[in-house]
Design a protein around this motif. Structure first.
Motif, PDB file in Angstrom:
ATOM      1  N   MET A  66     -10.615   0.243  -0.379  1.00 31.82           N
ATOM      2  CA  MET A  66      -9.369  -0.221  -1.015  1.00 31.82           C
ATOM      3  C   MET A  66      -9.635  -1.464  -1.866  1.00 31.82           C
ATOM      4  N   VAL A  67     -10.514  -2.328  -1.383  1.00 28.65           N
ATOM      5  CA  VAL A  67     -10.850  -3.536  -2.150  1.00 28.65           C
ATOM      6  C   VAL A  67     -11.517  -3.136  -3.462  1.00 28.65           C
ATOM      7  N   THR A  86      -1.446  -4.869   9.437  1.00 29.81           N
ATOM      8  CA  THR A  86      -2.860  -4.794   9.829  1.00 29.81           C
ATOM      9  C   THR A  86      -3.715  -4.432   8.612  1.00 29.81           C
ATOM     10  N   THR A  87      -3.245  -3.457   7.818  1.00 26.81           N
ATOM     11  CA  THR A  87      -4.011  -3.045   6.635  1.00 26.81           C
ATOM     12  C   THR A  87      -4.090  -4.182   5.623  1.00 26.81           C
ATOM     13  N   GLY A  88      -2.935  -4.781   5.317  1.00 31.16           N
ATOM     14  CA  GLY A  88      -2.909  -5.868   4.328  1.00 31.16           C
ATOM     15  C   GLY A  88      -3.775  -7.042   4.759  1.00 31.16           C
ATOM     16  N   LYS A  89      -3.760  -7.325   6.072  1.00 29.50           N
ATOM     17  CA  LYS A  89      -4.550  -8.458   6.581  1.00 29.50           C
ATOM     18  C   LYS A  89      -6.043  -8.155   6.534  1.00 29.50           C
ATOM     19  N   ARG A  94     -10.266  -9.929   1.765  1.00 30.52           N
ATOM     20  CA  ARG A  94     -11.527  -9.478   1.149  1.00 30.52           C
ATOM     21  C   ARG A  94     -11.385  -9.452  -0.369  1.00 30.52           C
ATOM     22  N   LEU A  95     -10.231  -8.938  -0.833  1.00 30.00           N
ATOM     23  CA  LEU A  95      -9.990  -8.863  -2.278  1.00 30.00           C
ATOM     24  C   LEU A  95      -9.964 -10.269  -2.868  1.00 30.00           C
ATOM     25  N   ALA A  96      -9.265 -11.175  -2.173  1.00 33.00           N
ATOM     26  CA  ALA A  96      -9.165 -12.557  -2.660  1.00 33.00           C
ATOM     27  C   ALA A  96     -10.554 -13.183  -2.766  1.00 33.00           C
ATOM     28  N   ALA A  97     -11.397 -12.933  -1.770  1.00 26.40           N
ATOM     29  CA  ALA A  97     -12.757 -13.487  -1.807  1.00 26.40           C
ATOM     30  C   ALA A  97     -13.527 -12.888  -2.989  1.00 26.40           C
TER      31      ALA A  97
END
Ligand code: FAD
Length: 303
Positions: A66-67, A86-89, A94-97
């Motif tokens: 997803m990322v 849970t999915t968003g967390k 990871r996406l932000a990083a």
């Protein structure tokens, strides 16, 4: 301002949380919805009011996949949004990083294009954050927003992508249930440790069934083995914001109250008129739950 929302799936269907996240995200700009799943989910997602376009991508149950999908689409968007589930967390940090962006998580209100309200200290205080970055990675608490209506017919655009990941999806073990989802239910009936046993919880479930409600529990009830883990409401459980919360044999410890602050009306059933939950309840029935709950259920079933 363009917004990309990650649609959330419950198995093979669209999660009810997605309609709430879409409704919140439309406050920021036109919403494109990324569906990583079957065509049928993209079709139901295209009906959500406020969705300008559905982007249908190959299904992946892995956060890494997803990322990759979100990162490949990110250059076209000002906001990348998901549910604080849970999915968003799993996905959004990871996406932000990957994008070198500071995420803003658990948003419960949008104050402006870059101002967001979020709870801190286990929900005991709210802070307003100004996000001065050019692009925003956000998670919203679904329960804080009303769901988007249906009736739309947004176009569906299929996107080819190869999802490469070092991780491998093996299996998802899901609890199958026809009880509404706790996080988005409009009515929740919660039981405390004084319900006394797993059999005792059948009383709570019967009342819940007569109201079409989701079932919650305190940590004390879960720890005692009377209710499953995923029913726990509170600081270390689920955060709920139903229109009506019926708290049965629940004292109202701070850690439990942290999970129910969004409840619009609270009804408490408790033998102790001094219990903290009674103090904050809109309606309190002082008495024995083993007498009141069966009577209430019987009356509701007659109606
Ligand atoms: P009790 O506090 O024992 O209350 C029982 C209530 O039932 C009382 O008010 C009593 O008057 C009433 N009662 C008794 N008999 C009857 C009867 N026959 N009919 C009607 N009423 C009756 N708790 C959570 O719920 N969620 C969390 O996420 C959570 N996270 C925590 C995190 C941490 C770090 C810690 C330390 C604690 C956490 N807790 C959490 C636990 C919390 O502090 C309380 O212990 C718990 O919420 C109490 O559960 P309860 O209301 O079922 O039990």
């Amino acid at each position: 301002m363009s917004v990309l929302v990650l649609a959330e799936l419950d198995g093979e269907v669209l999660s009810p949380a997605t309609a709430r996240i879409v409704a919140a995200a439309t406050q920021l700009g036109p919403v494109d919805l990324l569906v990583s799943g079957p065509q049928a989910v993209a079709e139901s997602a295209s009906g959500l009011s406020g969705v300008a376009r559905v982007i249908l991508a190959p299904a992946t149950a892995l956060a890494e996949g997803m990322v990759d999908l979100l990162a490949s689409l990110a250059p076209g968007y000002d906001y990348l949004v998901a549910s604080a589930s849970t999915t968003g967390k799993d996905v959004m940090p990871r996406l932000a990083a990957r994008l070198d962006i500071q995420p803003v998580t658990d948003i419960v209100a949008i104050e402006g294009p870059n101002r967001f309200t979020r709870p801190i200290y286990a929900g005991n205080a709210l802070e307003t954050v100004t996000d001065g970055q050019a692009r925003h990675v956000l998670t919203f608490r679904a329960s804080a927003f009303r769901p988007a209506a249906g009736g739309n017919a947004a176009p569906i655009e299929t996107r080819e992508a190869t999802i490469a990941s070092a991780a491998r999806f093996i299996a998802a073990h899901r609890t199958e249930s026809d009880i509404p989802d706790l996080a988005t239910a409009q009515i929740v009936v919660g039981g405390g440790v004084s319900v006394g046993s797993a059999e005792g919880f059948r009383l709570i479930e019967a009342l819940g069934k007569s109201l079409g409600a989701a079932i919650g529990a305190t940590r004390a009830a879960v720890d005692a083995g009377y209710a499953p883990n995923d029913w726990q409401v509170g600081q270390t459980g689920k955060i709920i914001a139903p229109d009506l919360y019926i708290a049965i044999g629940i004292s109202g410890a701070l850690q439990h109250l942290a999970g129910i602050q969004g409840a619009k009306k609270i009804v408490a059933i408790n033998t102790d008129a001094e219990a903290p939950i009674v103090k904050i309840a809109d309606v309190a029935l002082i008495g024995d739950l083993f007498e009141i709950v069966p009577q209430l259920t019987a009356e509701l079933e007659k109606a």
